[in-house]
Design an enzyme around this catalytic site. Sequence first.
Site, short mmCIF file in Angstrom:
data_model
loop_
_atom_site.label_atom_id
_atom_site.label_comp_id
_atom_site.label_asym_id
_atom_site.label_seq_id
_atom_site.Cartn_x
_atom_site.Cartn_y
_atom_site.Cartn_z
CB SER A 195 -47.33 -28.25 42.30
OG SER A 195 -48.69 -28.62 42.20
CD GLU A 237 -3.00 -0.89 0.09
OE1 GLU A 237 -3.30 0.28 -0.26
OE2 GLU A 237 -3.47 -1.90 -0.48
#
Length: 785
Positions: free
Chosen positions: A477, A197
Amino acid sequence: MARRKPSKKSSARRPARSRRRSSSRKPLRLWRGLFLVMLVGLLGLGGYTAYLDYEIRSQFEGKRWSLPARVFARPLEIYPGRELDRAQLTRELELLHYRRGDAIRSGEFREQGGRLILSTRGFPFADGAEPPRRLSVELRDGQVAAVTELETGRPAALVRLEPALIANIYPRHGEDRVLVRLDEVPPLLVSALIAVEDRKFYEHHGLDFSAIARAAWANLRAGRTVQGGSTLTQQLVKNYFLTQDRTLRRKFNEAIMALLLEWRYEKDEILEAYLNEVYLGQDGDRAIHGFGLASQFYFQRRLDELHPEQIALLVALVRGPSFYDPRRRAERAQARRDLVLDILEAQGGLEREVVARAKARPLGVGARPPSGITPFPAFLDLVREQLRRDYREQDLQTEGLLIFTTLDPSIQLATEAAVARRLAQIERARGIEAGSLQAGAVVSAVDNGEVLAVVGDRNPRNAGFNRALNARRPVGSLVKPAVYLAALSRPRQYTLATLLDDGPLTLTLDDGTEWSPRNYDREYHGMVTALDALVHSYNIATARLGLEVGLNAVIQQMQRLGVSRNLRPYPSLLLGAVELTPLEMTHMYQSLAAGGFETPPRAIREVMDANGQLLSRYALDLRQAADPAAVYLVTAALHEVTRRGTGASLRSLLPEDLPVAGKTGTTDDNRDAWFAGYAGDYLSVVWVGRDDNAPMGLTGSSGALPVWADLMKDISRRGLEPIRPDGVEWLLIDPANGLRAVEGCEGAQWMPFIEGSAPAGMSPCAEGVPAAVRRSFRWFRGLFE
């Protein structure tokens, strides 16, 4: 005297001189104007440059990025004596993306005989950094037999693997990155990036005029843009400070700011910022920035664990992450990767043989990217709920907080699998519409109340409605143990041998209506012991007991156990006509599993800032919620539930050496199925039902219990181990009359009693037992001894 007329000659000369003087002044005024324009322009340019310089310094020297909070699971601790087999350890390593290899590089492991050789990555924990190590872990009979550091040959007392990243909490703009320092980046990546780059990065001052000229000539010859001349500094300026607009103004700003950035800062500072800022991919709404995150996004590895071909691919993506997307355009990405490798070879960065081997390897990118937010959305909901007490949402999205949670990845995955597998089996076996059943489940650690797993949907990756945290359903329950605990906390009045009337009951309420509870089997059972009433979940006997104890006393007991919701004192509350979530029921049963000590479910251990400083520690919080002796009696009864009561089917679903305690719950018309239970190590609560609240034909024992059993069979290694408190004794009781019995009395049951509360009388059954076998023990020789 007559005035003399001027001659034509003199009158003609005067205008000529005037014109000459006027014409001589014009260049001077022109130069003055040009000078003023240039001065104004220079002043304007200087002012504008100063403005750009201020913008650079204010952003570049401050907090450079809004960082998402990182959420981690619990770390796996390895030490001699820990219950851990090869399959568990291997699965844990794979969850952390360790790879099979020679175990020389960090993040690799290999099996060698009865040992696992691994190279750990290390991690900066709040209480001290865990260094990377090469270890030998010897496993024998389901336990860690020895842990040895291979570099020194010395035994290691305790090793913590790094915690798995399980979630990110993002900024609103969706950018994500994992910050890395320049000294953490492989030198090969830096050299490859510069070679491809910006070859003159360490020579230019922000602009490379020769590169600009080459690019302009190449573009002119091609008739289109085929080459760029931007330096790394210009790319950083464009990505960090500017927009992507292709205008002369933006290019002008880019050039000026690149020069300023190079003037203000060192090359390495600019390079480090670039490595963290560069855009390298997209995951839905999440933008992948920086090489640190890209390494995880594409390879599930840290930067320092990458091979040359993987580094080359990341550098290749700089030119165009979408154009060279390795998941969608593999051939194009591979060609670009190989070009990067060729450039490295040409410049001496890699040897020819290394490049040849690298080119021969596949891209190595996972078919699907790892989850950008979380693979465990239900658990993350709980984490965020608890974080809101201490942190603003903006802090979670921008400050880069490190959040260490209690999630156990292995248990989470086991819970998800149990829910999905069992619901599908139940639907097939009972002819229920496929996909119509839903579930919520929570798993916690008995010892400390840490939440280890949360499932809020049968499809656990769905981030929608979280049934574990938000589905308020009648609990049936499951509420009964609180009723019996309230009674047993009064040992002078109630014991497990107390006889309760399970005959018809009708109660006139304040509004004039009548309430007549019924048993699930539509039968009446006469006089039964409190133990049998709880074991078989008799509604009428329980209702009578709760009314005798008092509704307010039962409500207070539930609240002490951890139910914080406001409860109304209606008689139906005693049978579970109260809507609670699986998480709330986990809180209540956690207090029972912990021997009567209330421990709020915790999903977070610690929070650190982005620099590793400890901000918060969420310590264990214990509060006595009930008499441990009374809780011991309830746990003994709940164990009997799983042996001969409504949960008896567990005997065929769990290993014989895994005793547990638990309770089923079923609501009217079989709309809700619950099971809550615990072993010696884990507690789990499971709800099964339909989102439309339609009847499903399942009870707690046929709907939720099989899911619970599948889960506990996979994760639990320690059966129920209740510690008998001082002052508790075990006696044989004749359930027909609640009196003491002897061995040889038909149907006699062992029951625990708080000292001084046991019945004094002997059952008549003892009279028919021969003296040779008439023996009464004051403790139970078995699980609860």
